[in-house]
Design a protein around this motif. Structure first.
Motif, PDB file in Angstrom:
ATOM      1  N   ASP A 191     -10.986  -2.353  -2.381  1.00 61.86           N
ATOM      2  CA  ASP A 191     -11.021  -1.085  -1.645  1.00 61.86           C
ATOM      3  C   ASP A 191      -9.737  -0.856  -0.861  1.00 61.86           C
ATOM      4  O   ASP A 191      -9.125   0.207  -0.922  1.00 61.86           O
ATOM      5  CB  ASP A 191     -12.214  -1.044  -0.676  1.00 61.86           C
ATOM      6  CG  ASP A 191     -13.530  -1.089  -1.443  1.00 61.86           C
ATOM      7  OD1 ASP A 191     -13.507  -0.822  -2.666  1.00 61.86           O
ATOM      8  OD2 ASP A 191     -14.559  -1.413  -0.827  1.00 61.86           O
ATOM      9  N   GLU A 192      -9.320  -1.893  -0.124  1.00 64.07           N
ATOM     10  CA  GLU A 192      -8.090  -1.795   0.653  1.00 64.07           C
ATOM     11  C   GLU A 192      -6.906  -1.526  -0.266  1.00 64.07           C
ATOM     12  O   GLU A 192      -6.016  -0.750   0.056  1.00 64.07           O
ATOM     13  CB  GLU A 192      -7.841  -3.093   1.429  1.00 64.07           C
ATOM     14  CG  GLU A 192      -8.776  -3.311   2.603  1.00 64.07           C
ATOM     15  CD  GLU A 192     -10.041  -4.052   2.208  1.00 64.07           C
ATOM     16  OE1 GLU A 192     -10.406  -4.048   1.003  1.00 64.07           O
ATOM     17  OE2 GLU A 192     -10.693  -4.629   3.092  1.00 64.07           O
ATOM     18  N   TYR A 193      -6.919  -2.187  -1.404  1.00 64.54           N
ATOM     19  CA  TYR A 193      -5.816  -2.021  -2.358  1.00 64.54           C
ATOM     20  C   TYR A 193      -5.705  -0.568  -2.810  1.00 64.54           C
ATOM     21  O   TYR A 193      -4.630   0.029  -2.756  1.00 64.54           O
ATOM     22  CB  TYR A 193      -6.018  -2.943  -3.562  1.00 64.54           C
ATOM     23  CG  TYR A 193      -4.981  -2.748  -4.646  1.00 64.54           C
ATOM     24  CD1 TYR A 193      -3.765  -3.444  -4.598  1.00 64.54           C
ATOM     25  CD2 TYR A 193      -5.196  -1.883  -5.717  1.00 64.54           C
ATOM     26  CE1 TYR A 193      -2.805  -3.265  -5.574  1.00 64.54           C
ATOM     27  CE2 TYR A 193      -4.242  -1.698  -6.696  1.00 64.54           C
ATOM     28  CZ  TYR A 193      -3.055  -2.391  -6.629  1.00 64.54           C
ATOM     29  OH  TYR A 193      -2.100  -2.204  -7.595  1.00 64.54           O
ATOM     30  N   GLN A 194      -6.834  -0.006  -3.237  1.00 65.98           N
ATOM     31  CA  GLN A 194      -6.805   1.363  -3.764  1.00 65.98           C
ATOM     32  C   GLN A 194      -6.388   2.367  -2.700  1.00 65.98           C
ATOM     33  O   GLN A 194      -5.589   3.264  -2.958  1.00 65.98           O
ATOM     34  CB  GLN A 194      -8.180   1.762  -4.336  1.00 65.98           C
ATOM     35  CG  GLN A 194      -8.571   1.020  -5.617  1.00 65.98           C
ATOM     36  CD  GLN A 194      -7.548   1.154  -6.746  1.00 65.98           C
ATOM     37  OE1 GLN A 194      -6.728   2.067  -6.753  1.00 65.98           O
ATOM     38  NE2 GLN A 194      -7.578   0.226  -7.694  1.00 65.98           N
ATOM     39  N   SER A 195      -6.904   2.185  -1.496  1.00 67.01           N
ATOM     40  CA  SER A 195      -6.598   3.161  -0.452  1.00 67.01           C
ATOM     41  C   SER A 195      -5.132   3.068  -0.041  1.00 67.01           C
ATOM     42  O   SER A 195      -4.461   4.072   0.160  1.00 67.01           O
ATOM     43  CB  SER A 195      -7.563   2.977   0.727  1.00 67.01           C
ATOM     44  OG  SER A 195      -6.891   2.586   1.885  1.00 67.01           O
ATOM     45  N   LEU A 196      -4.616   1.839   0.035  1.00 71.95           N
ATOM     46  CA  LEU A 196      -3.210   1.659   0.399  1.00 71.95           C
ATOM     47  C   LEU A 196      -2.295   2.199  -0.697  1.00 71.95           C
ATOM     48  O   LEU A 196      -1.280   2.850  -0.425  1.00 71.95           O
ATOM     49  CB  LEU A 196      -2.940   0.166   0.648  1.00 71.95           C
ATOM     50  CG  LEU A 196      -1.601  -0.177   1.290  1.00 71.95           C
ATOM     51  CD1 LEU A 196      -1.421   0.554   2.613  1.00 71.95           C
ATOM     52  CD2 LEU A 196      -1.494  -1.691   1.512  1.00 71.95           C
ATOM     53  N   LEU A 197      -2.667   1.945  -1.937  1.00 74.73           N
ATOM     54  CA  LEU A 197      -1.863   2.419  -3.066  1.00 74.73           C
ATOM     55  C   LEU A 197      -1.704   3.936  -3.002  1.00 74.73           C
ATOM     56  O   LEU A 197      -0.601   4.472  -3.145  1.00 74.73           O
ATOM     57  CB  LEU A 197      -2.541   2.011  -4.385  1.00 74.73           C
ATOM     58  CG  LEU A 197      -1.811   2.408  -5.668  1.00 74.73           C
ATOM     59  CD1 LEU A 197      -0.477   1.671  -5.780  1.00 74.73           C
ATOM     60  CD2 LEU A 197      -2.674   2.098  -6.900  1.00 74.73           C
ATOM     61  N   ALA A 198      -2.820   4.621  -2.736  1.00 74.18           N
ATOM     62  CA  ALA A 198      -2.780   6.084  -2.679  1.00 74.18           C
ATOM     63  C   ALA A 198      -1.855   6.556  -1.552  1.00 74.18           C
ATOM     64  O   ALA A 198      -1.032   7.448  -1.736  1.00 74.18           O
ATOM     65  CB  ALA A 198      -4.189   6.631  -2.468  1.00 74.18           C
ATOM     66  N   SER A 233      16.052   2.566  -5.775  1.00 70.43           N
ATOM     67  CA  SER A 233      15.204   2.581  -4.580  1.00 70.43           C
ATOM     68  C   SER A 233      14.487   1.242  -4.526  1.00 70.43           C
ATOM     69  O   SER A 233      14.274   0.594  -5.541  1.00 70.43           O
ATOM     70  CB  SER A 233      14.222   3.739  -4.616  1.00 70.43           C
ATOM     71  OG  SER A 233      13.718   3.909  -5.903  1.00 70.43           O
ATOM     72  N   ARG A 234      14.136   0.837  -3.332  1.00 66.38           N
ATOM     73  CA  ARG A 234      13.582  -0.495  -3.166  1.00 66.38           C
ATOM     74  C   ARG A 234      12.144  -0.563  -3.657  1.00 66.38           C
ATOM     75  O   ARG A 234      11.353   0.322  -3.384  1.00 66.38           O
ATOM     76  CB  ARG A 234      13.658  -0.896  -1.695  1.00 66.38           C
ATOM     77  CG  ARG A 234      14.422  -2.172  -1.518  1.00 66.38           C
ATOM     78  CD  ARG A 234      15.054  -2.307  -0.179  1.00 66.38           C
ATOM     79  NE  ARG A 234      14.196  -1.890   0.916  1.00 66.38           N
ATOM     80  CZ  ARG A 234      14.646  -1.822   2.157  1.00 66.38           C
ATOM     81  NH1 ARG A 234      15.893  -2.105   2.426  1.00 66.38           N
ATOM     82  NH2 ARG A 234      13.835  -1.456   3.126  1.00 66.38           N
ATOM     83  N   ALA A 235      11.811  -1.656  -4.360  1.00 66.49           N
ATOM     84  CA  ALA A 235      10.439  -1.817  -4.839  1.00 66.49           C
ATOM     85  C   ALA A 235       9.510  -2.036  -3.652  1.00 66.49           C
ATOM     86  O   ALA A 235       9.903  -2.633  -2.664  1.00 66.49           O
ATOM     87  CB  ALA A 235      10.360  -3.002  -5.787  1.00 66.49           C
ATOM     88  N   LYS A 236       8.272  -1.536  -3.781  1.00 68.31           N
ATOM     89  CA  LYS A 236       7.331  -1.733  -2.684  1.00 68.31           C
ATOM     90  C   LYS A 236       6.367  -2.860  -3.025  1.00 68.31           C
ATOM     91  O   LYS A 236       5.902  -2.958  -4.138  1.00 68.31           O
ATOM     92  CB  LYS A 236       6.514  -0.465  -2.429  1.00 68.31           C
ATOM     93  CG  LYS A 236       7.200   0.771  -2.861  1.00 68.31           C
ATOM     94  CD  LYS A 236       6.303   1.980  -2.936  1.00 68.31           C
ATOM     95  CE  LYS A 236       6.225   2.615  -4.305  1.00 68.31           C
ATOM     96  NZ  LYS A 236       7.513   2.798  -4.958  1.00 68.31           N
ATOM     97  N   ASN A 237       6.125  -3.676  -2.059  1.00 65.92           N
ATOM     98  CA  ASN A 237       5.196  -4.785  -2.219  1.00 65.92           C
ATOM     99  C   ASN A 237       3.968  -4.447  -1.365  1.00 65.92           C
ATOM    100  O   ASN A 237       3.983  -4.563  -0.159  1.00 65.92           O
ATOM    101  CB  ASN A 237       5.902  -6.065  -1.744  1.00 65.92           C
ATOM    102  CG  ASN A 237       5.059  -7.327  -1.852  1.00 65.92           C
ATOM    103  OD1 ASN A 237       5.442  -8.348  -1.331  1.00 65.92           O
ATOM    104  ND2 ASN A 237       3.914  -7.262  -2.528  1.00 65.92           N
ATOM    105  N   LEU A 238       2.908  -3.936  -2.035  1.00 67.76           N
ATOM    106  CA  LEU A 238       1.727  -3.470  -1.307  1.00 67.76           C
ATOM    107  C   LEU A 238       1.153  -4.541  -0.391  1.00 67.76           C
ATOM    108  O   LEU A 238       0.781  -4.277   0.743  1.00 67.76           O
ATOM    109  CB  LEU A 238       0.629  -3.045  -2.289  1.00 67.76           C
ATOM    110  CG  LEU A 238       0.784  -1.710  -2.991  1.00 67.76           C
ATOM    111  CD1 LEU A 238      -0.489  -1.413  -3.759  1.00 67.76           C
ATOM    112  CD2 LEU A 238       1.074  -0.602  -2.002  1.00 67.76           C
TER     113      LEU A 238
END
Ligand code: MN
Length: 480
Positions: A191-198, A233-238
């Motif tokens: 859940d946290e993953y999906q919400s942060l990704l968005a 651009s810098r890669a993002k590390n969720l």
């Protein structure tokens, strides 16, 4: 992935003869013929995918071949001797190294235990390429984790995030580390993953325009100058953003995450030329400039760092580096490996140079302070360590030659003092038995039993010896 594609990719960075790769491809394909993966695909698809990841990291011929063959010893009936005759010592060492790590089952949730495990894996591997293959193997397994049960997904993700991502970080392979972390994060906290990704995607979409303006401006001023460059651009590390949110106890909206770009060019001189252009166009933020080219970080990281103010008023963090520096920062030891193995003028004494201790010393990573550096140096220089399992699966590091008595005292003084016997791998042994790395040791105690004087000759650790002496002294026994 087809053989032709793999060979083509490999030849883009290496002129080594690829006969071995073709042979390993066919051999592995044949050996795994009867097996299927959880996805229903042929098992060999996994072996080819691991080899492809290794080629993406521009690894040497032997490593890629070993990647193709990495599960042959573990999962097929081919005897070790046959395999060794077929492929020689080097490939055999790599593949059997991966197989050894495969048999270690990590389940602890304790961070100190995880650190012992990482040390044990490094010590077991001996050749750092074994770890790189293992990491590629894990990356592909994480990418195909959706075919497993939820229970398995959690177990493997936990192991990946606590053992393998930190190992990748230690070896400086940040790209791999981020991928392993984000994939584990996705399964551990869906859940946290999906919400942060968005949220992250939304924020970056809004910034794309800003980044575009910056590029246009930069190009305009670079127009005349003959400086080859590309802007990334810098890669993002969720997962690292998530960790920051937990650490600072703040929602995503309040997490500062500066806009960052990388400018890659060809030579060191041109790094400084580009810096000049950047500073003449944008106002630098006072105190933000750091020259990691003239003074590299301990882990050999090099770049120019500066922060400037964009026309919109937003701060942009800029890193300027050469292609070589960029590769080192993304691929860490993997990049370094290839650099050293560069087949043009390859060093005859390479083997000596590439022993794992040296690599390890050079690549001490993720250490922020000199004290930490020295501490870690000390422990890792103790190559004479062995690793012993408790019946619960914890790992205890001990010096070579250590005995069950030493082991008993590392668990608890009382366990040591009341020890009457020991089992190693479920067999009774003498208390002065010499333990070997990977042994599972179980201590048998009796409540009123006490230390004996002759134990002093059976123990190898100072800790155990001093506990025994202390007991004997306190109970009026003459020591000599
Ligand atoms: Mn595998």
């Amino acid at each position: 992935m087809e053989l032709d594609e793999l060979l083509k990719k490999f030849r883009e960075y290496s002129s080594q003869d690829t006969t071995l790769l073709e042979y390993a491809w066919n051999y592995s394909c044949e050996a795994h013929q009867e097996q299927k993966r959880a996805s229903g695909e042929k098992y060999f698809v996994h072996c080819a995918a691991v080899a492809e990841i290794l080629v993406d990291y521009k690894m040497d011929l032997e490593t890629v071949a070993a990647g193709l063959l990495h599960d042959v010893l573990e999962d097929t009936k081919i005897p070790h001797e046959t395999f060794k005759k077929e492929f020689g010592d080097e490939i055999y060492t790599l593949v059997s190294g991966v197989t050894k790590i495969e048999t270690l089952k990590f389940s602890s949730r304790d961070e100190a235990q995880a650190e012992n495990w990482r040390k044990m894996i490094l010590a077991t591997a001996k050749d750092i390429r074994v770890i790189v293959i293992k990491l590629a193997d894990r990356l592909h397994n994480m990418r195909t984790l959706n075919f497993l049960t939820r229970e398995k997904q959690l177990e493997i993700s936990h192991e990946t995030i606590s053992l393998y991502a930190p190992l990748a970080q230690r070896l400086g392979i940040f790209q791999l580390k981020s991928q392993l972390e984000d994939l584990s994060f996705k399964y551990l906290h869906p859940d946290e993953y999906q919400s942060l990704l968005a949220k992250v995607q939304l924020r970056y979409a809004m910034r794309e325009k800003l980044l575009e303006d910056f590029r246009t401006e930069l190009e305009k001023h670079l127009g005349g100058a003959n400086v080859p460059h590309r802007v990334l651009s810098r890669a993002k590390n969720l997962y690292s953003i998530y960790r920051k949110m937990l650490r600072q106890d703040k929602p995503f909206e309040e997490i500062q995450d500066a806009l960052g770009v990388r400018v890659i060019t060809d030579t060191v001189i041109n790094c400084y030329a580009l810096l000049g252009v950047v500073h003449s166009v944008f106002k630098p933020v006072a105190g933000s400039f750091t020259d990691y080219i003239a003074v590299p970080k301990m882990n050999l990281y090099q770049s120019l760092h500066t922060s400037v103010m964009a026309a919109s008023g937003e701060i942009i963090e800029i890193q300027i580096r050469t292609e070589d520096m960029h590769r080192t920062s993304e691929y860490g030891i993997a990049a370094h490996w290839r650099y050293k193995l560069g087949e043009k003028g390859a060093d005859k004494h390479l083997d000596e140079k590439l022993n794992w201790l040296r690599q390890w010393m050079e690549w001490l990573q993720d250490l922020s302070s000199p004290r930490e550096f020295i501490e870690s140096f000390k422990t890792d220089l103790e190559l004479d360590q062995i690793f012993i399992f408790t019946p619960k699966g914890d790992v205890k590091p001990l010096p070579v030659d250590a005995t069950p008595l030493d082991f008993a005292y590392t668990i608890h003084t009382d366990i040591g003092n009341t020890c009457i016997g020991a089992k190693v791998n479920n067999k009774m042994v003498r208390l002065d038995h010499e333990l070997k790395s990977g042994d599972m040791c179980e201590i048998i105690t009796r409540r009123n039993s006490v230390p004996k004087k002759d134990w002093l000759t059976s123990v190898k650790t100072a800790g155990a010896r001093s506990h025994i002496r202390k007991y004997l002294r306190e109970h009026g026994q003459a020591l000599e």
